[in-house]
Design a protein around this motif. Structure first.
Motif, mmCIF file in Angstrom:
data_model
loop_
_atom_site.group_PDB
_atom_site.id
_atom_site.type_symbol
_atom_site.label_atom_id
_atom_site.label_comp_id
_atom_site.label_asym_id
_atom_site.label_seq_id
_atom_site.Cartn_x
_atom_site.Cartn_y
_atom_site.Cartn_z
ATOM 1 N N LEU A 82 9.711 6.510 -5.272
ATOM 2 C CA LEU A 82 9.478 5.269 -4.522
ATOM 3 C C LEU A 82 8.337 5.452 -3.531
ATOM 4 O O LEU A 82 8.303 6.426 -2.782
ATOM 5 N N SER A 83 7.431 4.504 -3.534
ATOM 6 C CA SER A 83 6.432 4.403 -2.463
ATOM 7 C C SER A 83 6.911 3.255 -1.573
ATOM 8 O O SER A 83 6.871 2.093 -1.972
ATOM 9 N N PRO A 84 7.412 3.590 -0.366
ATOM 10 C CA PRO A 84 8.163 2.574 0.395
ATOM 11 C C PRO A 84 7.279 1.537 1.095
ATOM 12 O O PRO A 84 6.088 1.756 1.298
ATOM 13 N N GLU A 85 7.913 0.424 1.437
ATOM 14 C CA GLU A 85 7.233 -0.615 2.203
ATOM 15 C C GLU A 85 6.754 -0.017 3.531
ATOM 16 O O GLU A 85 7.458 0.774 4.155
ATOM 17 N N GLY A 86 5.542 -0.382 3.941
ATOM 18 C CA GLY A 86 5.018 0.121 5.220
ATOM 19 C C GLY A 86 4.474 1.530 5.123
ATOM 20 O O GLY A 86 4.144 2.138 6.128
ATOM 21 N N LEU A 89 3.979 7.111 6.067
ATOM 22 C CA LEU A 89 3.372 8.446 6.062
ATOM 23 C C LEU A 89 3.740 9.160 7.348
ATOM 24 O O LEU A 89 4.204 8.542 8.307
ATOM 25 N N PHE A 90 3.509 10.462 7.378
ATOM 26 C CA PHE A 90 3.643 11.217 8.621
ATOM 27 C C PHE A 90 2.259 11.207 9.274
ATOM 28 O O PHE A 90 1.358 11.923 8.817
ATOM 29 N N PRO A 91 2.073 10.394 10.319
ATOM 30 C CA PRO A 91 0.706 10.159 10.819
ATOM 31 C C PRO A 91 0.048 11.394 11.420
ATOM 32 O O PRO A 91 -1.170 11.507 11.388
ATOM 33 N N VAL A 145 -2.518 7.046 -0.231
ATOM 34 C CA VAL A 145 -1.788 8.300 0.010
ATOM 35 C C VAL A 145 -0.294 8.095 -0.282
ATOM 36 O O VAL A 145 0.357 8.956 -0.881
ATOM 37 N N ALA A 146 0.232 6.934 0.107
ATOM 38 C CA ALA A 146 1.664 6.676 -0.127
ATOM 39 C C ALA A 146 1.977 6.647 -1.626
ATOM 40 O O ALA A 146 2.993 7.189 -2.073
ATOM 41 N N ILE A 147 1.093 6.033 -2.398
ATOM 42 C CA ILE A 147 1.287 6.020 -3.860
ATOM 43 C C ILE A 147 1.122 7.444 -4.393
ATOM 44 O O ILE A 147 1.915 7.919 -5.220
#
Ligand code: ATP
Length: 237
Positions: A82-86, A89-91, A145-147
């Motif tokens: 899963l690539s979550p909503e929002g 990431l760890f900024p 990056v999330a994807i």
């Protein structure tokens, strides 16, 4: 064959039933869109599929086997990511470290490296920024990056929650292209959750419309793009 089937799944938050006996399926290599307005239950559905929320009723079958009671980590190991909503990431970690987090279930180092190469090939911009802190990236780059982080688990089914949210049209087009490329080149199945119904229906082979937690309509992306109800309610026609 990698197939996912949700059978009359229900998700409740206390007395509120956010997903109400929803059924749908995803065949191998399909892009399936879940469209619906804010609060329709799309995110809750993805979380239930991932094992991040308990289900009140129903069953989830992955390759014909029930996974309803498996924890999220086991579902990831079985090929669901899963690539979550929002983006989540760890900024304060670098892009590279964020990607590595996505691969923590992959034991084999050469598989991890191959996954990293795939992510960099799909998103050259992510490769260029690998040493930067994730929090310093633009929204579009963070989405990539999330994807990519979800791809690091080497899934057979990738679930994307609102990948276009808050992004400029040019970046949305890039992300859309990457989604199609992933699907076409590696036969990856994709569940695409979007409030941007037009985008989701353009990209999807099959789509389901959710309203108040219920599936009210389904069809091919093209059928729903031409459907009067969908055009009036979701496409601003
Ligand atoms: P969005 O696009 O806003 O994420 P959605 O279609 O994904 O919408 P959900 O986020 O699944 O919808 O929410 C479905 C319903 O469940 C909404 O009424 C929402 O307010 C409610 N809800 C979601 N999360 C919670 C929670 N943690 N506690 C209580 N209610 C929640």
């Amino acid at each position: 064959m990698h197939t996912l089937e949700a059978r009359e799944i229900a998700v409740c938050y206390g007395p509120l039933e956010a997903v109400h006996d929803a059924s749908f399926k995803v065949d191998q290599g399909e892009i399936v869109a879940l469209v619906g307005s804010n609060g329709a239950g799309k995110t809750s559905t993805l979380k239930a599929l991932m094992g991040l929320l308990p289900m009140a009723r129903g069953e989830i079958l992955w390759n014909g086997e029930p996974i309803t009671r498996l924890p999220a980590s086991a579902r990831v190991a079985n090929g669901i990511a899963l690539s979550p909503e929002g983006r989540r990431l760890f900024p304060r970690m670098t892009v590279l470290e964020n990607l590595q987090v996505g691969a923590h279930t992959v034991r084999n180092a050469s598989l991890r490296n191959r996954a990293m190469d795939q992510v960099y090939a799909l998103f050259p911009r992510v490769a260029e920024r690998r040493a930067q802190l994730a929090g310093s990236l633009s929204g579009g780059e963070q989405q990539m990056v999330a994807i990519g982080r979800a791809m690091m688990a080497q899934p057979r089914l990738l679930m994307l929650d609102e990948p276009s949210l808050g992004l400029a049209p040019k970046i949305i087009a890039e992300i859309a292209h990457a989604i199609q490329q992933l699907n076409r080149d590696s036969g990856l199945s994709i569940i695409l959750v979007e409030q941007n119904a037009n985008l989701a229906l353009q990209l999807s082979h099959h789509a389901y419309v959710l309203e108040q937690g219920k599936v009210v309509l389904s069809g091919t992306g093209q059928e729903l793009l031409a459907d009067d109800f969908v055009r009036k309610s979701y496409l601003g026609a």
